[in-house]
Design an enzyme around this catalytic site. Structure first.
Site, PDB file in Angstrom:
ATOM      1  N   HIS A   1       0.794  -1.226   0.000  1.00 13.27           N
ATOM      2  CA  HIS A   1       0.000   0.000   0.000  1.00 13.27           C
ATOM      3  C   HIS A   1       0.833   1.285   0.000  1.00 13.27           C
ATOM      4  O   HIS A   1       0.350   2.327  -0.409  1.00 13.27           O
ATOM      5  CB  HIS A   1      -1.017   0.006   1.144  1.00 13.27           C
TER       6      HIS A   1
ATOM      7  N   ASP B   1     -20.582   3.918  35.918  1.00  9.52           N
ATOM      8  CA  ASP B   1     -21.145   2.880  35.048  1.00  9.52           C
ATOM      9  C   ASP B   1     -20.240   2.566  33.867  1.00  9.52           C
ATOM     10  O   ASP B   1     -20.533   2.893  32.733  1.00  9.52           O
ATOM     11  CB  ASP B   1     -22.546   3.258  34.582  1.00  9.52           C
TER      12      ASP B   1
ATOM     13  N   GLU C   1       3.694   5.675  -3.048  1.00  9.64           N
ATOM     14  CA  GLU C   1       3.931   6.953  -2.410  1.00  9.64           C
ATOM     15  C   GLU C   1       5.366   7.091  -1.907  1.00  9.64           C
ATOM     16  O   GLU C   1       5.965   8.153  -1.997  1.00  9.64           O
ATOM     17  CB  GLU C   1       2.945   7.139  -1.256  1.00  9.64           C
ATOM     18  N   ASP C   2       5.903   6.013  -1.379  1.00  7.79           N
ATOM     19  CA  ASP C   2       7.173   6.127  -0.661  1.00  7.79           C
ATOM     20  C   ASP C   2       8.392   5.550  -1.368  1.00  7.79           C
ATOM     21  O   ASP C   2       9.497   5.633  -0.849  1.00  7.79           O
ATOM     22  CB  ASP C   2       7.054   5.449   0.717  1.00  7.79           C
TER      23      ASP C   2
HETATM   24 MN    MN Z   1       0.949   3.180   5.310  1.00  2.80          MN
END
Ligand code: MN
Length: 716
Positions: A72, A259, A76-77
């Site tokens: 995933h 409670d 992006e990375d």
């Molecule tokens: Mn991630």
């Protein structure tokens, strides 16, 4: 740290025939591209996708989804490209990774309620595969679990976003354990002191809690059996965030929250609900003002139950909810209803259906041996009718699907809509009619010279834009009608040798307007311009009001003016319903009596008469067309242009001219040219009475020796 083996063995446990090779391949690839990257925790980056993938196995996801979980963050990375993912792991996997990447790129700024709701819908709308959201939730859950390594500022920002967007999303999807885990983690970072005190409170009571729960269940079962009510009792410890919400709602200190345990008593009928309540109150003292009857007054979302808080066997406060099985089912599976109940706001009926369906889908999937069936339904458009886009400041706006840049501009302000001359999507220019797409960042370019166009009505989708554009066109149309109406009325007055100074503001005109049930003189004059009222009708009513003034003050001037007023030109055409219109024939098509004609209301120069087939008419604003009919008098003649090509020869022009005079057509202009191949081209402008006469002339000229072709020129 989770290992690949933990993941694959989990998958094989719920799906023995799973093709775990895809997961292994994704693992190897992810390890390779993330190599050398380190999490803030100091662990290798790979630990994050592994954890996310493991969370997905807890949701019993299929291999494609697990593989997408492992991959995933690669787009992006790392340097990985989507095409490569698609080639190696298939389009489905790539599509999920792409979806997660897109959502991750979006930064949500505002946490206002309506904004948050729009953002949640946008995420759902962008996720055409439900697994995109599940991977995103797994990603977020692990990031929240490791949030401690981030700066304090980031902790707050991410926790706030999670609380506003992702925890509610998990709730909507019916994944309550993810929802409460996220909420408790958010509480830890947003209200650390409260979190700690709630934690120590529950920890102190932890040992007694289990025994206590059992004891309450036993007492209730036994006591209610005495009054012949058989019950199912569910006890649970509330999660921290819900205890926190209770503190906020009731303005309590942590020490005042007793409670933390809640019980559900499920019985078989409504009658038994009240009987059970009465009996419970007889064994344990109720806390005053804490009883709520949602059976006789159900919540708007159909939720029904009796709520009470009692001092239990240990003199501790505990909440008891009493309901029938049917009510229990509504409360449990109506996930949207549950959502609304928690948020205290209305959810649209259609949304409710979608989310109920989503939850059912996920529940159903849990019981499948082969996730293949599930896969066929995971791809869908959750919001087939809506689209969500960003303003440049990060605000999310929703639109009906198919809405365009113009709709967007009008949604900002009607003036922005009217002056909208261009639009940029994600920084690139797009046409005004371009459709909005989920996640677009839209910027409107305005120009003071721009005006709405009737054409816009063909593609705008929102009623705001439609209404505003129509309004604008109508106002514009009125201005034109006023100016046209004014010149028509002035002419009519001149014809009658009357003058009215300052026509639009005149008392007399206003008086006539009132007589004819119009609000103002301007309205009346506009109606003349529209052709709905005849100027003579108005002049008739004006005359008696003017005559006195006229004679007293206007004597000389009006006489001079009227002497120079020419009689009405006899054009031989009539605008339907109006006389005395200022008319002229269009030069482009030069229509003749006998041909179908149409009037076009010009800006400031009366009505232009066109041939009904003229291309200018076909392109014209239909609102400005008026019906006209021929009313030729004997003497009326009209121009027509002819183009005659000939084999060059002496006497040919004389032959053609003879035809014109035989047929009673006057030659206004003639021009003769010789082409390079020695043909002659003669251009004539003649005057004829009507279309039939012209046709007769054309037929006759065609028969003249050495004439090659005759053509009527209509588009100058
Ligand atoms: Mn991630």
């Amino acid at each position: 740290m989770i290992r690949l083996n933990d993941i694959t063995s989990q998958v094989l446990s719920y799906h023995p025939k799973a093709d775990i090779e895809l997961i292994e391949k994704a693992y190897v690839y992810s390890a390779k591209v993330h190599q050398g990257q380190i999490r803030l925790s100091g662990e290798p980056y790979l630990s994050h996708p592994l954890e996310a993938a493991y969370i997905l196995t807890q949701l019993r996801m299929d291999v494609v989804c697990i593989a997408a979980g492992l991959l995933h963050d690669v787009i992006e990375d790392t340097h990985a490209e989507l095409e490569e993912i698609s080639g190696l792991f298939g389009e489905e996997t790539a599509n999920i990774v792409d979806g997660v990447t897109k959502i991750s790129k979006i930064h949500f700024k505002s946490s206002k309620h309506r904004q948050a709701e729009n953002v949640r819908k946008m995420i759902l709308a962008m996720s055409t595969d439900i697994r995109v959201i599940l991977v995103k939730l797994a990603d977020r859950l692990h990031n929240m679990r490791t949030l401690g390594f981030q700066s304090e500022e980031k902790q707050r920002a991410i926790a706030t976003e999670t609380l506003d967007i992702y925890a509610p999303l998990a709730g909507r999807m019916g994944i309550h354990w993810i929802k409460s885990s996220l909420e408790d983690l958010c509480l830890f970072y947003l209200e650390p002191e409260i979190y700690t005190s709630i934690k120590s409170l529950t920890a102190r009571r932890q040992s007694e809690m289990g025994d206590f729960m059992k004891r309450v269940q036993d007492i209730l079962t036994e006591e209610l059996a005495k009054v012949n009510i058989s019950v199912t009792i569910k006890g649970r410890q509330k999660h921290f965030y819900s205890i926190y919400k209770k503190m906020i709602a009731q303005d309590l200190e942590v020490s005042q929250v007793y409670d933390i345990l809640a019980f559900r008593v499920i019985v078989n009928s409504i009658k038994e609900c009240y009987e059970a309540l009465g009996h419970i109150h007889s064994i344990w003292k109720p806390v005053s003002k804490r009883f709520k009857d949602y059976i006789s007054v159900p919540k708007a979302n159909m939720y029904q139950s009796l709520h009470t808080t009692v001092f239990g066997p240990m003199k501790e406060r505990m909440e008891v909810q009493i309901r029938t099985w049917e009510m229990h089912h509504v409360a449990e599976s109506g996930i949207a209803a549950h959502w609304k109940y928690k948020e205290g706001r209305a959810v649209q009926k259609a949304d409710e259906k979608r989310f109920t369906w989503l939850k059912e889908l996920l529940d159903w999937q849990k019981n499948l041996d082969d996730p293949q069936e599930f896969l066929e339904t995971v791809k869908m458009d959750l919001f087939p009718d809506e689209v969500y886009v960003f303003t440049p400041t990060g605000e999310v706006k929703s639109f009906p699907k198919g809405a365009t840049m113009i709709d967007f501009a009008y949604s900002i302000h009607s003036e922005v809509g009217e002056k909208c001359s261009g639009a940029k999507v994600d920084g690139r220019m797009v046409p005004l009619r371009a459709e909005l797409k989920n996640g677009n960042i839209v910027e409107v370019i305005t120009s003071p010279k721009q005006h709405p166009s009737k054409d816009w009505l063909n593609f705008v989708k929102t009623s705001k834009a439609k209404t505003k554009i129509r309004q604008w066109i109508k106002t514009q149309g009125k201005e034109e009608s006023v100016s046209l109406g004014r010149s028509i009325l002035e002419k009519a007055l001149q014809h009658e040798r009357l003058t009215v100074p300052n026509l639009l503001k005149s008392e007399q005109v206003t008086a006539v307007a009132k007589e004819l049930s119009f609000q103002t003189g301007e309205d009346l004059i506009a109606e003349i311009g529209f052709g709905k009222i005849s100027p003579n009708q108005v002049v008739g009513r004006l005359r008696p009001k003017l005559v006195d003034n006229e004679e007293a003050h206007q004597g000389l001037v009006s006489k001079v003016v009227s002497r120079f007023t020419r009689p009405k030109p006899d054009v031989g055409i009539k605008v339907d319903g109006v006389s005395d219109m200022l008319l002229h024939f269009a030069n482009c098509c030069q229509p003749l009596p006998g041909e179908k004609v149409v009037g076009f209301i010009t800006r400031g120069s009366g009505v232009a008469i066109h041939n009904a087939n003229c291309r200018h008419i076909k392109e014209a604003d239909p609102d400005r067309l008026v019906a006209v009919t021929w009313e030729p008098t004997e003497k009326s003649t009209y121009p027509a242009k002819l183009r005659i090509s000939t084999v060059e020869g002496k006497g040919i022009l004389a032959d053609i001219s003879t035809v014109f005079s035989q047929k009673d057509a006057n030659i206004v202009q003639a021009e003769v040219k010789t082409t390079v191949d020695n043909k002659g081209i003669a251009l004539f402008t003649i005057e004829v009475e009507n279309y039939d006469q012209l046709q007769d002339i054309i037929r006759t000229i065609k028969k003249v020796r050495n004439v090659l072709a005759v053509e009527r020129l209509q588009d100058a």
